[in-house]
Write an enzyme that holds these catalytic residues in place. Structure first.
Site, PDB file in Angstrom:
ATOM      1  N   HIS B  65      11.846   4.305 -13.920  1.00 17.17           N
ATOM      2  CA  HIS B  65      12.260   5.707 -14.085  1.00 17.17           C
ATOM      3  C   HIS B  65      13.475   5.847 -14.999  1.00 17.17           C
ATOM      4  CE1 HIS B  65      12.208   9.934 -12.937  1.00 17.17           C
ATOM      5  NE2 HIS B  65      13.526   9.879 -12.883  1.00 17.17           N
ATOM      6  N   HIS B  67      15.039   8.509 -18.355  1.00 20.98           N
ATOM      7  CA  HIS B  67      14.900   9.637 -19.297  1.00 20.98           C
ATOM      8  C   HIS B  67      15.621   9.227 -20.581  1.00 20.98           C
ATOM      9  CE1 HIS B  67      13.809  12.559 -16.024  1.00 20.98           C
ATOM     10  NE2 HIS B  67      14.538  11.737 -15.304  1.00 20.98           N
ATOM     11  N   GLU B 145       6.085  15.052 -19.306  1.00 21.06           N
ATOM     12  CA  GLU B 145       6.594  15.861 -18.198  1.00 21.06           C
ATOM     13  C   GLU B 145       6.131  17.314 -18.264  1.00 21.06           C
ATOM     14  OE1 GLU B 145      10.788  15.566 -16.183  1.00 21.06           O
ATOM     15  OE2 GLU B 145      10.951  16.845 -17.950  1.00 21.06           O
ATOM     16  N   HIS B 183       7.764  17.590 -13.004  1.00 19.04           N
ATOM     17  CA  HIS B 183       9.211  17.457 -12.881  1.00 19.04           C
ATOM     18  C   HIS B 183       9.685  17.467 -11.436  1.00 19.04           C
ATOM     19  CE1 HIS B 183      13.473  18.651 -12.764  1.00 19.04           C
ATOM     20  NE2 HIS B 183      13.567  17.756 -13.719  1.00 19.04           N
ATOM     21  N   HIS B 210       9.886  13.863  -9.369  1.00 20.09           N
ATOM     22  CA  HIS B 210      11.131  13.868  -8.595  1.00 20.09           C
ATOM     23  C   HIS B 210      10.853  14.573  -7.272  1.00 20.09           C
ATOM     24  CE1 HIS B 210      12.827  13.942 -12.840  1.00 20.09           C
ATOM     25  NE2 HIS B 210      13.446  12.915 -12.330  1.00 20.09           N
ATOM     26  N   GLU B 213      15.633  15.073  -4.158  1.00 21.13           N
ATOM     27  CA  GLU B 213      16.751  14.301  -4.696  1.00 21.13           C
ATOM     28  C   GLU B 213      18.065  14.735  -4.052  1.00 21.13           C
ATOM     29  OE1 GLU B 213      16.735  14.664  -8.909  1.00 21.13           O
ATOM     30  OE2 GLU B 213      18.502  13.401  -9.241  1.00 21.13           O
ATOM     31  N   ASP B 309      17.198   5.646 -13.520  1.00 19.86           N
ATOM     32  CA  ASP B 309      17.273   7.024 -13.992  1.00 19.86           C
ATOM     33  C   ASP B 309      17.833   7.000 -15.422  1.00 19.86           C
ATOM     34  OD1 ASP B 309      16.960   9.793 -13.906  1.00 19.86           O
ATOM     35  OD2 ASP B 309      17.860   9.980 -11.934  1.00 19.86           O
TER      36      ASP B 309
END
Lengths: 404, 404
Positions: B65, B67, B145, B183, B210, B213, B309
């Site tokens: 994971h 971005h 996404e 997302h 996600h 969180e 992340d």
């Protein structure tokens, strides 16, 4: 006299005051500090040197608890359980000590300085680090350690302690402060403790001691049981602790500059007693985690400083590494609040632990300062970013003198 | 065919088998592995290359994971509270995206590879990272996404999603796997989710989302209250969540390769439902801590992988940095047990998260391997030392081909 301005002036006072575009005036001590408006008017004939657009100026970090003599350890000592670790210390300490020489000690001191630490408390078991500490540019509180509980050897141990202390005292200077370390309640005989503390009181020396670092120690001291009891039976043919944890604490009455290191398993009443003694606690979270300990609760406490411990139970003596790890380890505290508390512990509280007037930008305090650059967009994240970001320390001042 | 031997062969199987002086034979897949006795006899005409006296050979790390498009963040996004952070994402995302170009994406991919990661799951919000991911030497699962919940824009959003997916599918290869990211339950409209998941099912694509969180998200989804409710009212004039957390989970029925990221605030029954779905959880502890989240309980779970992340909520994409921090963050687990669980999560479980047959040294698995040197005296500390010590990755193999 020096006149500096920085983007962020971080005082490390109790309220964690941050002055945006802050000014400082100092010689060996801080003469004045504040914001642009007041300082530029007051010192209008002076030229303030700007440290740069993203600069932070703050007190140098203080690392109150290091063992420099065990630096040869990388994987020799076994991690995960305190008593297992202790067994490997007994088994391999001669081998580790043989591997360390003056250049190895000097390198550690140099690395510590370059990473932004200006004062340390060095616990010396053998005295091998004394000359390096005397000539270091760092401020060193040099703790000569008393350890051993074999009754037949107490006189010899005390004589050895006195000899090292005498030498250290002969080199006492504003940057080298001789001091006394009592290793711990489980490892130092009562009469040796009493003799050493008597001297510490007479000469008004700082004193430190490891205290309730592990669950094993607590079980041994308070119940004569657990894996440390097995250890003492096997290695020292001993089935009862000579002292309880409470009785140990009481021995330090009237010591003015006093700290207990770790205290992970201290009870509420023991922590209260330490506060009543006006003693400080040194928190070494990475060391505690590697030796199977639990995390000390740092919330609502006003007598806790941060330290790294030695390379015998850590992989770094860099206080910014310890701060970063501590920022992620401690939970249930709002992030920026936690970052500010940790920086306060690593400066103001750590300085207090060693009895120094440093660790805060305050008029009259010694000008032990560091500067570096970080990127920071939100003032509500400043302490977090100071801890989080990789940085090179650009300037280091000790007693106002530029060291780097 | 390659024949290697290393001081420590670390399989990253469920039992965390370590073979001292282990041998491996592989082409693009693992052909055989084992100890000296068996392998040297079996392949006696072959010369095994020794990786060195302190060498570790283990599966390459898998980071499920990331971005990549938000890498320009250093201090732009505000840390400490999830909803505050989200507001700064909305405010500054265009500025951050403007700062990132192909060379910035390439550099991240290169750094990731050099730090010992051989596979990643990249969540792409804009498609800016597609070409870099296609030509990278890393194995990339490329998650396109779906985000947005304005009813009037759903068709446009879906069209855009389809366009990017079509392009990605045209580049599908053994090292580039197109996939779908929803997302989150609070940010993606129900009809958009349904349309995208329909395609994912038809084409058997991996899916990730996600999930829970933050506490703020939980309060919003389950009670339409809390600071995220204020956020939705202010920014989107919305006072009710379109979906509950439970209903969201149900939408992913029949997805074969499925993961939910974070899950810090998932209830026991939600975690059980995720297990029943045969879905994986991606745990990103540093990101969670910086955004004010709590630490997921990793004990007794068999479907959790580790990820970093993006740099939008972390300061490093190096999986060894994440492992080291996680080793100190998670408490109440014996140190070496914890180190082994974490390495298993970062290899075997992370590979499973992306639906790959890598992440374990096992006959028939792809030969994605890394080697490096560490000092290790006690086998009972091997995983701890692998995580703790600074190391340079010496060799990297992907599908048996030497990359570095």
């Amino acid at each position: 006299m020096r006149y500096l301005k920085s983007s962020w002036l971080v005082l490390c006072d109790k309220n964690f005051t941050i002055i945006k575009d802050g000014f400082v005036v100092f010689d060996d001590k801080i003469i004045d500090f504040g914001d642009q408006n007041r300082l530029q008017k007051l010192y209008k004939s002076k030229k303030f040197v700007h440290l740069g657009a993203n600069s932070v100026l703050m007190p140098g970090l203080v690392n109150p608890h290091i063992h420099l003599e065990f630096a040869a350890n990388i994987s020799t000592l076994q991690y995960g359980s305190f008593t297992l670790w202790l067994k490997t210390v007994l088994k391999y300490r001669d081998e580790l000590i043989d591997k360390i020489d003056t250049s190895g000690i000097d390198k550690q001191l140099d690395d510590i300085l370059k990473s932004g630490t200006t004062s340390i408390g060095a616990i010396s078991s053998y005295g091998l680090d004394m000359n390096s500490c005397i000539k270091s540019k760092l401020k060193v509180t040099y703790f000569i350690e008393a350890i051993g509980q074999d009754i037949s050897k107490i006189d010899e141990l005390f004589e050895n302690f006195q000899k090292k202390l005498k030498k250290a005292l002969s080199f006492k200077s504003k940057n080298f402060t001789p001091a006394v370390a009592i290793h711990s309640p489980y490892s130092t005989g009562l009469s040796l403790i009493e003799k050493c503390l008597k001297i510490a009181k007479e000469k008004n020396l700082p004193v430190t001691a490891h205290f309730l670092e592990s669950y094993d120690e607590k079980q041994w001291l308070e119940h004569n049981s657990g894996v440390m009891a097995e250890f003492f039976l096997e290695f020292f043919n001993k089935n009862r602790s000579s002292i309880t944890a409470d009785k140990f604490l009481e021995l330090f009455k009237d010591i003015k500059i006093l700290s207990f290191v770790h205290c992970c398993y201290a009870s509420k009443s023991q922590l209260d007693y330490i506060i009543k003694q006006k003693a400080m606690i040194v928190h070494c979270p990475k060391s505690n985690m590697l030796l199977g300990g639990k995390l000390l609760d740092i919330k609502d406490m006003n007598n806790i400083s941060l330290g790294t411990d030695g390379l015998s139970s850590n992989d770094s003596l860099n206080m910014f590494d310890e701060l970063k790890m501590a920022l992620f380890m401690h939970q249930n505290i709002e992030l920026e609040t936690k970052a500010r508390v940790l920086l306060y512990m690593a400066t103001n509280m750590a300085s207090k632990t060693l009895g120094q007037n440093t660790g805060q930008i305050k008029v009259g305090h010694k000008a032990d300062l560091i500067s570096f650059d970080i990127e920071n967009k939100h003032i509500q994240n400043l302490a977090t970013n100071i801890i989080l970001q990789e940085k090179e320390i650009k300037d280091i001042y000790i007693d106002g003198k530029k060291i780097i």
